[in-house]
Design a protein around this motif. Structure first.
Motif, PDB file in Angstrom:
ATOM      1  N   HIS A 178       0.803  -1.241  -0.019  1.00 51.46           N
ATOM      2  CA  HIS A 178      -0.028   0.055  -0.025  1.00 51.46           C
ATOM      3  C   HIS A 178       0.971   1.108   0.214  1.00 51.46           C
ATOM      4  O   HIS A 178       2.082   1.014   0.291  1.00 51.46           O
ATOM      5  N   CYS A 213      -4.730   5.920   0.132  1.00 50.85           N
ATOM      6  CA  CYS A 213      -3.732   4.757  -0.462  1.00 50.85           C
ATOM      7  C   CYS A 213      -3.415   5.126  -1.809  1.00 50.85           C
ATOM      8  O   CYS A 213      -4.143   5.579  -2.652  1.00 50.85           O
ATOM      9  N   GLN A 215      -1.077   3.156  -3.875  1.00 47.97           N
ATOM     10  CA  GLN A 215      -0.640   2.169  -4.673  1.00 47.97           C
ATOM     11  C   GLN A 215      -1.795   1.201  -4.741  1.00 47.97           C
ATOM     12  O   GLN A 215      -2.342   0.757  -3.705  1.00 47.97           O
ATOM     13  N   CYS A 217      -4.012  -1.598  -5.104  1.00 50.17           N
ATOM     14  CA  CYS A 217      -3.627  -2.620  -3.813  1.00 50.17           C
ATOM     15  C   CYS A 217      -4.826  -3.675  -4.020  1.00 50.17           C
ATOM     16  O   CYS A 217      -4.773  -4.635  -3.411  1.00 50.17           O
ATOM     17  N   HIS A 221      -9.259  -0.478  -3.462  1.00 52.12           N
ATOM     18  CA  HIS A 221      -8.243   0.496  -3.478  1.00 52.12           C
ATOM     19  C   HIS A 221      -8.940   1.866  -3.366  1.00 52.12           C
ATOM     20  O   HIS A 221      -8.469   2.762  -2.534  1.00 52.12           O
ATOM     21  N   MET A 224      -9.933   3.063   0.187  1.00 52.65           N
ATOM     22  CA  MET A 224      -8.858   2.875   1.141  1.00 52.65           C
ATOM     23  C   MET A 224      -8.326   4.134   1.621  1.00 52.65           C
ATOM     24  O   MET A 224      -7.471   4.784   1.162  1.00 52.65           O
TER      25      MET A 224
HETATM   26 CU    CU Z   1      -4.003  -0.004  -0.302  1.00 53.38          CU
END
Ligand code: CU
Length: 259
Positions: A178, A213, A215, A217, A221, A224
């Motif tokens: 992340h 977040c 990245q 993921c 995502h 997040m």
């Molecule tokens: Cu993430």
């Protein structure tokens, strides 16, 4: 929170933000100047040396020292920027962590698709953790029998920091990679499974911000995220004390459940 964003960069809310923005400005202005100079030069050449009757191409060329001069000037500027500006900034922001003493320590763990947060409580010490204690109400697996862990405060998707105090985050991940990103702080760091990454900054502006977040993921995502609130010390202490007595069952619902 939308007020944090305008036409250009978001508001500056940490001690790193001014230096980061200065770097972005220097690079963009320099590239703008170089772009304009080259464009004018090329336009001049196109007109000056256009094909015409009675003109033959001249194959002789300028001495290398002259024709390479602009490239050497640009290269020198870039080397100077890296050595004088980028490397010292990088050292300050990423390479040399501050000591734990004098820093507010926070543990942040990314997982699909939440941020779990742990504050050490009044004793300033994190309690021992063990994987076998991990469950939905104890995402870090804090050992209840350890006195240092008894006053640990755990939240989900909720971060608070006192203004103008250095924060040292211990960043981990439970599953995949992340990325801890608070744009207003100009702080971004990957959370890598198996590693505890130190992240540090000093919030300099009270207000509401967002940890997103950064990245990709998994399927959740985009949701997040966590609320980041910077307040004065008194409000922070009050919040921490209230959180200590609250159970995680009363915490904001996990993002994936909301979804
Ligand atoms: Cu993430």
């Amino acid at each position: 929170m939308n007020g944090n964003y305008g036409w250009f960069l978001p508001v500056q809310a940490s001690d790193f933000a001014p230096a980061m923005d200065r770097g972005i400005h220097i690079i963009h202005w320099a590239m703008g100047v170089i772009f304009v100079l080259w464009s004018v030069f090329f336009a001049y050449l196109l007109v000056r040396y256009r094909a015409r009757d009675g003109h033959k191409p001249d194959r002789s060329h300028l001495p290398l020292s002259v024709s390479l001069a602009p490239d050497i000037a640009v290269l020198a500027f870039e080397v100077l920027l890296v050595v004088v500006y980028a490397v010292p900034s990088w050292n300050r922001m990423k390479r040399i962590p501050p000591s734990a003493e004098g820093s507010l320590q926070v543990e942040v763990r990314g997982e699909q698709f939440n941020w779990s947060v742990r504050y050490p409580g009044a004793d300033g010490k994190f309690g021992k953790t063990e994987p076998r204690f991990v469950d939905f109400t104890n995402p870090f697996g804090v050992d209840e029998a350890d006195p240092a862990g008894a006053d640990d405060v755990v939240t989900v998707n909720e971060l608070r920091f006192p203004v103008n105090e250095r924060v040292l985050v211990r960043l981990t991940s439970k599953d995949v990679i992340h990325s801890f990103f608070i744009p207003e702080f100009r702080v971004k760091q990957d959370a890598v499974p198996g590693l505890a990454m130190p992240v540090w900054f000093t919030p300099t502006l009270e207000g509401d911000f967002e940890l997103a977040c950064a990245q990709l993921c998994g399927v959740g995502h985009a949701i997040m995220r966590a609320d980041v609130k910077v307040t004065d010390r008194a409000a922070f202490d009050q919040w921490l004390a209230a959180k200590k007595n609250a159970t995680l069952a009363a915490a904001p619902k996990a993002a994936v459940e909301q979804w």
